[in-house]
Design an enzyme around this catalytic site. Sequence first.
Site, PDB file in Angstrom:
ATOM      1  N   TRP A 273       0.842  -1.216   0.000  1.00  9.33           N
ATOM      2  CA  TRP A 273       0.000   0.000   0.000  1.00  9.33           C
ATOM      3  C   TRP A 273       0.865   1.248   0.000  1.00  9.33           C
ATOM      4  CZ3 TRP A 273      -2.081   2.700   4.883  1.00  9.33           C
ATOM      5  CH2 TRP A 273      -1.172   2.588   5.947  1.00  9.33           C
ATOM      6  N   ASP A 274       2.157   1.053   0.287  1.00 12.50           N
ATOM      7  CA  ASP A 274       3.129   2.151   0.269  1.00 12.50           C
ATOM      8  C   ASP A 274       2.982   2.977  -1.013  1.00 12.50           C
ATOM      9  OD1 ASP A 274       3.881   0.012   1.942  1.00 12.50           O
ATOM     10  OD2 ASP A 274       5.977   0.614   1.972  1.00 12.50           O
TER      11      ASP A 274
ATOM     12  N   GLU B  24       0.386  -2.777  12.514  1.00  8.38           N
ATOM     13  CA  GLU B  24       0.623  -4.232  12.435  1.00  8.38           C
ATOM     14  C   GLU B  24       0.964  -4.868  13.781  1.00  8.38           C
ATOM     15  OE1 GLU B  24       3.462  -4.696   9.286  1.00  8.38           O
ATOM     16  OE2 GLU B  24       1.924  -4.469   7.739  1.00  8.38           O
TER      17      GLU B  24
ATOM     18  N   LYS C  46       2.451   0.204  16.179  1.00  8.66           N
ATOM     19  CA  LYS C  46       3.676   0.240  15.384  1.00  8.66           C
ATOM     20  C   LYS C  46       3.756   1.560  14.607  1.00  8.66           C
ATOM     21  CE  LYS C  46       5.900  -2.419  11.675  1.00  8.66           C
ATOM     22  NZ  LYS C  46       5.738  -3.527  10.728  1.00  8.66           N
ATOM     23  N   GLN C  47       2.600   2.012  14.102  1.00  8.89           N
ATOM     24  CA  GLN C  47       2.608   3.153  13.179  1.00  8.89           C
ATOM     25  C   GLN C  47       1.246   3.814  13.158  1.00  8.89           C
ATOM     26  OE1 GLN C  47       2.939  -0.278  10.372  1.00  8.89           O
ATOM     27  NE2 GLN C  47       2.435   1.319   8.877  1.00  8.89           N
TER      28      GLN C  47
HETATM   29  C1  BGC Z   1       4.765  -1.647   7.522  1.00  8.79           C
HETATM   30  C2  BGC Z   1       3.744  -1.657   6.413  1.00  8.79           C
HETATM   31  C3  BGC Z   1       4.468  -1.421   5.085  1.00  8.79           C
HETATM   32  C4  BGC Z   1       5.583  -2.430   4.906  1.00  8.79           C
HETATM   33  C5  BGC Z   1       6.399  -2.170   3.654  1.00  8.79           C
HETATM   34  C6  BGC Z   1       5.834  -2.686   7.248  1.00  8.79           C
HETATM   35  O1  BGC Z   1       6.810  -2.648   8.238  1.00  8.79           O
HETATM   36  O2  BGC Z   1       4.153  -1.920   8.753  1.00  8.79           O
HETATM   37  O3  BGC Z   1       2.774  -0.658   6.618  1.00  8.79           O
HETATM   38  O4  BGC Z   1       3.560  -1.507   4.052  1.00  8.79           O
HETATM   39  O5  BGC Z   1       6.453  -2.390   6.000  1.00  8.79           O
HETATM   40  O6  BGC Z   1       6.995  -0.921   3.709  1.00  8.79           O
END
Ligand code: BGC
Length: 791
Positions: free
Chosen positions: A354-355, A496, A610-611
């Site tokens: 999704w980045d 996550e 996490k984010q």
């Molecule tokens: C993040 C995801 C991201 C992925 C790739 C993961 O560590 O939690 O949101 O899409 O890394 O960058």
Amino acid sequence: MEYKATDAQYEGWVISETAFDVRHLAKFETIFSQGNGYLGLRAATEECYGGERRNLFIAGTFNRFVNQEVTELPNAADMLQLDIRLNGNPFHLEKGTIHSYRREFDLRQGELRRDIVWEDEQGAQFKLRYRRFVSLQNMHLLGMRVEITPLTHPSDIFIRSGINGQMTNSGVQHFLEGDRRVFDKELLQLTATTSQSDIEFVHTIASQLYRSGSRLQTDPVPSMERRKVMLTYQADAEVGETIRFDKIASVHTSFDFDWNERSTSSHSLMAFAREHLLAAANKGFDQLFNEHEQAWQRRWKHISIEISSSDFFDQLSVRFAQYHLTIMTPAHDSRFSIGAKGLTGEGYKGHVFWDTEVFILPYFLYTEPETARKLVEYRYHTLKGARKNALDHGYRGAMYPWESAVTGEEETPEWGPVDIVTGTPTYIWTGKIEQHITADVAYGAWHYYQATDDQEYMDRCGYEIMMETATFWASRLEWNEERQQYHITDVIGPDEYKEHVSNNAYTNYMAYWNIMKAIECTHSLMQVQNEVYARLEQELSLTERLKEWEEKAQYIYLPQPDSYSHLIPQDDTYLHLQVIDLQKYRNQKVVASILADYSMTQLSEIQVSKQADILVLFYLLEDWFSKEVKAANWHYYEPKTLHDSSLSLSTHSLLACDVHDMDLAYEMFAKAARIDLGTNMHSCDEGIHAASIGGIWKAAIMGFGGVRSWEGTLRLNPMLPRTWDRLSFPLYWQGSQLQVTVNRDKLEVKRILSEASVGSKLREMNILIHGRPCSLTDHLIIDLKEGIPVE
Ligand code: BGC
């Protein structure tokens, strides 16, 4: 590490490694990577060291080694390595004495330069100068040069150079051996074919040797080993005399867009590559470099952003981001997209997340819409695979994979790092249940349409994506009899650290948005009743689907803000989980340190993120939430967020602008800008953080520049941080090119006229500036007070 240029006029363009340290090789290999969206080359040094990662990737050339493994971008043959012997002693920086060392990376044209004065163990000193580029003008080409000058003793110089196909991806050899050839003791070729995807790679190099500028007619000695073809050159040099070695190399593959259209015979791909390389080699290093440099100059002219800040690092980091955005993006081909590490490392195996839609696409939408189109077309090419994913999971429509390569089928590996409680590998659930990606893809397509007005894309690809993703969500919803609502249970949201949650607010809102958008699109198609409508009606039974969407959408559970605290629960359980002291992890030096103390299962029981999760929603669907709600949730969730994903800080920076906390917005921007480029010497060993790179641009232009759009209207809400006096950037909107300049007391928007439009009558453009409707014909100046329009 040094960010100041030796030559002051190039301040803000040059990054340097000022001392050789074998422990930091991976950092520089990543940040000094070179490429052009087709070819990505990690900056390994010419001589080899333990711990190095010599990577060369060609976008889109995925291969699955065995069925139990996921597909990945194979590491192509190494064409850079040089074994240099000086008077019989191998040139190697772990031996002898380094008198001076500087490796510079020049963002103006992505040139890598290395200057060394080195003394061998016998006391002879040499000056070595290396240069290297990956052409932006000709995507198959790279060039390198080394100049060696004995400083104290006459010297015998041996250079062994060639093509080494013994490369692997962490031990996995993706290639079947092909041909090796030496032509006229000058040109080498090595071919290899990927074991499963059957893509032929043709590597070709041509090299030449010079003494004091004159070509030497040496007779290099050819040699071959398994998967290797080499030439060894020899020359003598007096003290002060320079031996120069130039090498031009290329890669072509049978998967290339420009080859696919010609033929598929392997012999002729070799011949084609040879002709191509000879033509380039005849031009020579200098001319090829000039052409490449001019291509970068044209590019910078088009994309350049100017920042006047009290910290020059801000300007540098935005340029660094734009450089990497250019080299990570396959603007030449829409069959594949941007990997989470671009083309700079094996991390995430080249897969697309999704980045791309949420963190990188905005840059291209507003800066280079033609490339944005390629990125949204990619999701159309992979629609078939997404349909299969949906069926495999028992759903309808299209379920986009969490990790995507070329087919659109799921490519997330199943097993990851160690679970610290059980000692076994952790099961990776994202590929099964991190489903918000499907709505993110639909959002990307819609966002593109809004920003460009590209009806042709929408008719051919976009509507179908909107309808198929909405259908997925309609089939995914679960009826909760007790609450008389549709729920979405057992998912992972953007955060996550929370697995198997129900009603993740981000997922539910985005699913709802997706279905509502499909309803809106269907109604507008029904009104025009054109051939697009007829085709989709026939293929997808739109009328029937519309009925289902309309029936279900009104019952989707959308977690509402609490009327007192304004808090939106991130999911059904988050707000009831245990609260622990997170200080230790918030002050960590290395990200994700919490995983050394807690397993994923344990993390699911604590209020720790996490984010950014809900906060991303506030950015994507900004008009659905009030300022109070945004602020309250920011203040609740941010202190529980470890920013263990590189995607987090830039989102927080942007949203801090929305709640007008400019100091915090700047602090977060400054941290985001340092994720890869900062002085943490191991933050990006596996490759660049592509989404974070897109996030740097987003924080600067969508945060401080205040660029947003909502339902086809451009918004500008600029607010400079205290440290900035001026920000000027190009902006494309619905076919018009604008130049936006923000000072502390003034916003200026200028329309840049193309040659074709000079003299013609310009359509008025409506822009909302800090919420106030303004109309732009060719030039607009607004008085601001600390960023806000003067009343
Ligand atoms: C993040 C995801 C991201 C992925 C790739 C993961 O560590 O939690 O949101 O899409 O890394 O960058």
